[in-house]
Design an enzyme around this catalytic site. Sequence first.
Site, PDB file in Angstrom:
ATOM      1  CG  ASP A  94      37.647  42.245  39.124  1.00 17.39           C
ATOM      2  OD1 ASP A  94      38.431  41.909  39.757  1.00 17.39           O
ATOM      3  OD2 ASP A  94      36.440  42.894  40.492  1.00 17.39           O
ATOM      4  CB  ALA A  95      40.365  37.246  36.704  1.00 14.53           C
ATOM      5  CE  LYS A  96      39.595  42.262  43.486  1.00 13.81           C
ATOM      6  NZ  LYS A  96      38.782  42.174  42.427  1.00 13.81           N
ATOM      7  NE  ARG A  97      42.021  33.443  37.531  1.00 14.53           N
ATOM      8  CZ  ARG A  97      40.494  33.771  37.883  1.00 14.53           C
ATOM      9  NH1 ARG A  97      40.097  33.743  39.150  1.00 14.53           N
ATOM     10  NH2 ARG A  97      39.591  33.159  36.804  1.00 14.53           N
ATOM     11  CB  THR A 121      42.199  42.829  38.279  1.00 19.12           C
ATOM     12  OG1 THR A 121      40.805  41.853  38.272  1.00 19.12           O
ATOM     13  CG2 THR A 121      41.189  43.699  38.150  1.00 19.12           C
TER      14      THR A 121
END
EC number: 4.1.1.23
Length: 280
Positions: A94-97, A121
């Site tokens: 869950d890094a939301k890159r 993510t």
Amino acid sequence: MNKQQLFENIKKKQSFLCVGLDTDIKKIPQHLLSEEDPIFAFNKAIIDATADFCVAYKPNLAFYESLGVKGMLSFEKTVAYLRENYPDQFIIADAKRGDIGNTSEMYARSFFDHIKVDAVTVAPYMGEDSVKPFLIYPEAWVILLALTSNKGSHDFQMTEDANGERLFEKVLKKSQDWATDEQMMYVVGATQGKMFLDIRKHAPNHFLLVPGVGAQGGSLAEVAQYGMNDQCGLLVNSSRAIIYADKTENFANAAREAAQAVQREMAGYLHDKGIIPCKA
């Protein structure tokens, strides 16, 4: 892990639970602080206690990056431990890159070539060229932010254009030009309730990663009612309600009991949908 393998594991375990490893050094039991790697020691105990009842784990990178190099080593050790001991688990970073193409390419290389997670993510705001580098890995998944669980989601995600199309709907529609439901999932917050009906109008066959059940107050019953499809199509994440169910030396047993309670509820919804033949 491909879509069919994930679905088969959901049926086998009668669960679509994802355990979020949002491991905060300030919240783990005090006795673990004497360990050489307290974060990994906590994660290992949580994984060993809950793996029977979930199909995925989701380490949130912020909790590891906040500790610098040591934290990132804990993250990598956690992924390696899962790969070696629980190979049937779907691992989500869950890094939301999401950045310009060459930068996203480096992010993708980090997570898929080096650390070897199943999914990451990704934020869609910068468009196709910021997402495509993650999609060159045929065995890996992009989990695109669509309609999130936080209060501020309404600031942008619900805004409408001149034709009445909301931004999250535009994300769902446009992104399906980039990849199929065999390689792309969407983040949809559990607090959105009946909005899952609108999500399913545009993405009927995709898996949805659903945070917000438990501490954030999202309803698992509503998520299952409005979001489940014929292949389940859901990975419902619970973090704090499971991993911090107890802060004493009994924390792992408490986490196991919490995860098992969620799994039992999920088995009922899978049974009601006809996906599994009987309740757990």
